[in-house]
Scaffold this active site. Sequence first.
Site, short mmCIF file in Angstrom:
data_model
loop_
_atom_site.label_atom_id
_atom_site.label_comp_id
_atom_site.label_asym_id
_atom_site.label_seq_id
_atom_site.Cartn_x
_atom_site.Cartn_y
_atom_site.Cartn_z
N SER A 1 0.85 -1.60 0.31
CA SER A 1 -0.49 -0.17 -0.08
C SER A 1 0.57 1.24 0.11
CB SER A 1 -1.01 0.56 1.56
OG SER A 1 -1.46 1.27 1.36
N TYR B 1 -2.25 -1.36 10.60
CA TYR B 1 -2.30 -1.07 9.00
C TYR B 1 -0.89 -1.09 8.33
CZ TYR B 1 -3.57 -0.91 3.89
OH TYR B 1 -4.08 -0.92 3.19
P1 NAD Z 1 -11.20 -6.29 -0.22
O1 NAD Z 1 -12.30 -5.65 0.88
O2 NAD Z 1 -12.45 -5.71 -1.69
O3 NAD Z 1 -11.20 -7.58 -0.75
C1 NAD Z 1 -9.86 -8.26 0.14
C2 NAD Z 1 -9.77 -9.03 -0.19
O4 NAD Z 1 -9.66 -10.64 1.40
C3 NAD Z 1 -11.20 -9.96 0.11
O5 NAD Z 1 -11.81 -11.43 -0.81
C4 NAD Z 1 -11.83 -10.68 1.19
O6 NAD Z 1 -12.36 -11.82 1.31
C5 NAD Z 1 -10.38 -11.52 1.55
N1 NAD Z 1 -10.10 -11.51 2.78
C6 NAD Z 1 -10.25 -10.39 3.80
N2 NAD Z 1 -9.57 -11.13 5.22
C7 NAD Z 1 -9.53 -12.65 4.78
C8 NAD Z 1 -8.72 -13.97 5.67
N3 NAD Z 1 -8.41 -13.57 6.75
N4 NAD Z 1 -8.79 -15.04 5.29
C9 NAD Z 1 -8.82 -14.92 3.52
N5 NAD Z 1 -9.96 -13.81 2.44
C10 NAD Z 1 -9.42 -12.99 3.04
O7 NAD Z 1 -10.38 -5.57 0.24
P2 NAD Z 1 -9.17 -4.66 -0.32
O8 NAD Z 1 -9.18 -3.41 -1.45
O9 NAD Z 1 -9.38 -5.28 -2.56
O10 NAD Z 1 -7.65 -4.97 -0.48
C11 NAD Z 1 -6.90 -6.09 -1.44
C12 NAD Z 1 -5.61 -5.86 -0.94
O11 NAD Z 1 -4.77 -4.41 -1.18
C13 NAD Z 1 -5.42 -5.49 1.21
O12 NAD Z 1 -4.20 -6.34 1.44
C14 NAD Z 1 -5.56 -4.02 1.33
O13 NAD Z 1 -4.79 -3.76 2.06
C15 NAD Z 1 -4.88 -4.11 -0.46
N6 NAD Z 1 -4.37 -1.95 -0.70
C16 NAD Z 1 -6.01 -1.17 -0.96
C17 NAD Z 1 -6.48 -0.17 -1.18
C18 NAD Z 1 -7.40 0.22 -1.58
O14 NAD Z 1 -7.69 1.49 -1.52
N7 NAD Z 1 -8.22 -0.07 -1.26
C19 NAD Z 1 -5.07 0.39 -1.36
C20 NAD Z 1 -4.11 0.20 -0.95
C21 NAD Z 1 -3.89 -1.43 -0.46
#
Ligand code: NAD
Length: 262
Positions: free
Chosen positions: A144, A157
């Site tokens: 991130s 985080y």
């Molecule tokens: P999201 O909530 O849309 O998806 C998260 C996914 O992880 C889902 O499929 C969920 O079921 C799964 N998940 C959550 N806990 C779990 C567990 N204990 N075991 C197995 N699966 C699990 O989130 P996202 O925004 O797509 O985030 C995905 C990644 O990207 C994360 O690591 C997040 O930190 C990172 N990220 C997101 C953003 C953003 O702006 N959305 C920015 C930077 C980084």
Amino acid sequence: MRALDGKVAVVTGSTSGIGLGIARALAAQGCAILLNGFGEAPMIARLRDRLADEHGVRVAYDGADMARPEQIAAMIEHATGELGRVDILVNNAGIQHVAPVHEFPVERWDAVIAVNLSAAFHAIRAALPQMLERNWGRIVNIASAHGLVASVHKSAYVAAKHGLLGLTKVVALETATTGVTCNAICPGWVLTPLVQKQIDDRAAREGLPVAEAKRALLAEKQPSQEFVTPEQIGALTVFLCSEAAAQIRGAALPVDGGWTAQ
Ligand code: NAD
């Protein structure tokens, strides 16, 4: 021939958001996919069928909880058994919790560190030996902008994502003379359920319409004033899996609309 025909990828947290975007992008290049993440069985069955039909690739699913080391090891075994091998590992599953450090619930700290950091260690530990045996592999850790800089109220985080970049560098060095690479992608705001919750919380807290809260969120951090898309993160993951990227090792690549340039 597609670029990743014959390859097999495990993408954690791929039932939603960025992980699903990455799974789609890899499948479009011919890669078989093991999906992972939470969700209702019919929704997951639909995702699986659609991915397989659209791209003509095999798609498996494993519901392993990324907070449970033994389930993570079993997931890698499952992928190897059902799809034959694991060539690409994308550590993407992640959760967020927002609170001042002195009020941060201990149980939430442990959960954020487990899913966002320790899960990547357990998955790499389980998948790397077979990649080294074949002398080819790609490990992509979804960190991130918060792996590079901090924000208030996100102690767990930010600590997890900074830690993930450290892990990425160590794995890259330990595999430096092999055909396995390990890199991290550092997205800024991507409009997924994880971020929508933060927008909704902000709208409620500040008494703003949701559209206004969305604009405020972008204005605060992301100079482009536009969300990054899961497709853009998927495309970079595909590039990192290409031969052109074979000498990108231990990198933390921001895709953040200028967030960390400030
Ligand atoms: P999201 O909530 O849309 O998806 C998260 C996914 O992880 C889902 O499929 C969920 O079921 C799964 N998940 C959550 N806990 C779990 C567990 N204990 N075991 C197995 N699966 C699990 O989130 P996202 O925004 O797509 O985030 C995905 C990644 O990207 C994360 O690591 C997040 O930190 C990172 N990220 C997101 C953003 C953003 O702006 N959305 C920015 C930077 C980084």
